[in-house]
Design an enzyme around this catalytic site. Structure first.
Site, PDB file in Angstrom:
ATOM      1  N   ASP A 286      36.984  46.190  39.845  1.00  0.00           N
ATOM      2  CA  ASP A 286      37.320  47.245  40.804  1.00  0.00           C
ATOM      3  C   ASP A 286      37.808  48.509  40.106  1.00  0.00           C
ATOM      4  O   ASP A 286      38.163  49.481  40.765  1.00  0.00           O
ATOM      5  CB  ASP A 286      38.341  46.760  41.833  1.00  0.00           C
TER       6      ASP A 286
ATOM      7  N   SER B 117      42.793  40.279  38.725  1.00  0.00           N
ATOM      8  CA  SER B 117      42.331  41.581  38.254  1.00  0.00           C
ATOM      9  C   SER B 117      42.355  41.678  36.731  1.00  0.00           C
ATOM     10  O   SER B 117      41.656  40.946  36.045  1.00  0.00           O
ATOM     11  CB  SER B 117      43.169  42.680  38.905  1.00  0.00           C
TER      12      SER B 117
ATOM     13  N   ASP C  62      37.080  45.879  34.607  1.00  0.00           N
ATOM     14  CA  ASP C  62      38.138  44.885  34.402  1.00  0.00           C
ATOM     15  C   ASP C  62      37.693  43.556  34.998  1.00  0.00           C
ATOM     16  O   ASP C  62      36.544  43.400  35.423  1.00  0.00           O
ATOM     17  CB  ASP C  62      39.476  45.363  34.973  1.00  0.00           C
TER      18      ASP C  62
ATOM     19  N   ASP D 218      38.012  41.882  37.725  1.00  0.00           N
ATOM     20  CA  ASP D 218      37.406  41.773  39.053  1.00  0.00           C
ATOM     21  C   ASP D 218      36.554  42.984  39.389  1.00  0.00           C
ATOM     22  O   ASP D 218      36.103  43.133  40.524  1.00  0.00           O
ATOM     23  CB  ASP D 218      38.460  41.529  40.133  1.00  0.00           C
TER      24      ASP D 218
END
EC number: 5.4.2.10
Length: 451
Positions: free
Chosen positions: A250, A107, A246, A248
């Protein structure tokens, strides 16, 4: 019994240190494959298929290969999506009727960290009992399937294109983004190819930044956790709006033309207000223990119930399901809209915000008129391991004194870290000086009682 490997968002750590090692990840793939193969959802005689996506960390190649080998050894077929946002893996797993989805990502963390998280066939995070079953298989020896029972692997054709079309489908057909200049910061992460296309194909003039991953620069001075780069780009390009994702994709942060940053708390309020217009009513919304009190007060003024979940999008999702509501968010920018997607999606959330602005004809600042976030002061206090802070009369007295002084015009939140002997002291007040003063008083009491 507590889980040994799985945390609130999968398994995560520093690459090369347990458990993020190639041998462990191979065994993890095998264990997950055995659980899937034994699932009642797998038809007799059929072979489970999982989708693997990843972000742009250099370690993703190694971990992808290890997972693929583990699944194959368990007799599970694999589809490889390549770089793909976490919510993209969730969507594709559901849309392609696969047995599970796996994301290789840490992440918003730096490149030297990585992690593994799983999605069930319906695009949701795995239930606790499934994670427990995988951990149980990790304790068993790896027994490779016979040659005629090994799983196969293949690339998923046009994985990015499929997800792009899904994202666009969540934006009202009556609207487009023509005439808008948008800066899109992809954090050199999983959305670096996908996000600019989504907004461009909806008509926006897109200025992409953070779209040159090299395996080492993910989240490095760019993205939702480093929004200064976005603020500078919005101002330099005289853009209407900036959107930062960010690593990833999400979560998101949004910046307006004046360079003002809007966090997940504020965006939740904007989306609830928009949903009241489109649906006539919103029964309730979910935030977290850290959600700014001003947002809770503003929502209650609109007749919207507000529930605070524990910190973590997993817990926001649990509360949304429990109450049968649609909208929830964390201040960090994780936004859930369950009528659009089963998980937090930075691109979809950005489109929801843009749709709200289009529908209202107003700016973000105008939509948030009258909602002024309370200043927050957070102090992390290191304690002796095992210190009994809950049983301290002096700490309790300091907390009680602060709460009495704030008397409905602020709040106190004390949380112990789950990974280190640290107590997090957060005070929120209408005046910044009050927040600082009360937080420091409580922190001093904690230090005196626990060090």
């Amino acid at each position: 019994m507590g889980r040994r490997y799985f945390g609130t968002d999968g398994i995560r750590g520093t690459v090369g240190d347990a458990p993020i090692t190639p041998d462990f990840v191979l065994r993890l793939g095998y264990a997950a494959g055995k659980v899937l193969a034994g699932s009642a959802d797998v038809a007799a005689g059929s072979r489970p298929t999982v989708l693997i996506g990843k972000d742009t960390r250099v370690s993703g190649y190694m971990l992808e290969a290890a997972l693929e080998a583990g699944f194959s050894a368990a007799g599970v077929d694999v589809m490889l999506a390549g770089p793909m946002p976490t919510p993209g893996v969730a969507y594709l797993t559901r849309a392609l009727r696969l047995s599970a989805g796996v994301v290789i990502s840490a992440s918003h963390n730096p490149y030297h960290d990585n992690g593994i998280k799983f999605f069930s066939a319906d695009g949701n995070k795995l239930p606790d009992d499934t994670e427990a079953a995988i951990e149980a298989w990790l304790e068993k020896p790896l027994e490779c399937a016979a040659s005629d029972g090994l799983g196969k692997a293949r690339r998923l054709d046009d994985a990015a294109g499929r997800y792009i079309e899904f994202c666009k489908s969540t934006f009202p057909a009556a609207f487009n983004l023509r005439g808008l200049k948008l800066v899109i910061d992809c954090a050199h992460g999983a959305a670096y190819q996908i996000a600019p296309h989504v907004f461009h194909e909806l008509g926006a003039d897109v200025i992409p930044i953070g779209v040159a991953p090299n395996g080492f620069n993910i989240n490095d001075g760019v993205g939702a956790t480093a929004p200064d780069a976005l603020v500078r780009a919005v101002r330099a390009n005289h853009a209407d709006l900036g959107i930062a994702l960010d690593g990833d994709a999400d979560r998101l942060q949004v910046v307006d033309a004046a360079g003002r940053l809007y966090n997940g708390d504020e965006l939740l309020y904007v989306l609830v207000k928009d949903r009241i217009v489109t649906d006539g009513k919103v029964e309730g919304a979910v935030g977290t223990l850290m959600t700014n009190l001003a947002v809770e007060v503003a929502l209650q003024r609109e007749g919207v119930k507000f529930v605070r979940a524990a910190v973590g999008d997993r817990y926001v999702l649990e509360q949304l399901r429990e109450h049968g509501w649609q909208l929830g968010a964390e201040g960090s920018g994780h936004i859930l809209s369950l009528d659009r997607h089963s998980t937090g999606d930075g691109i979809v959330s950005a489109l929801l915000v843009l749709a709200a602005l289009k529908r209202s004809g107003r700016t973000l600042a105008q939509m948030l008129d009258g909602v002024t976030l309370f200043p927050q002061k957070l102090i992390n206090v290191r304690m002796k391991p095992g210190a009994d802070w809950k049983g301290s009369a002096s700490i309790r007295a300091a907390i009680d004194a602060a709460e009495a002084a704030l008397a409905g015009s602020g709040r106190v939140l004390i949380r112990a870290s789950g990974t280190e002997p640290v107590l997090r002291v957060m005070v929120e007040a209408q005046q910044a000086a009050d927040a600082v003063r009360h937080a420091e008083t409580i922190a001093d009491a904690v230090r005196a009682a626990t060090t």
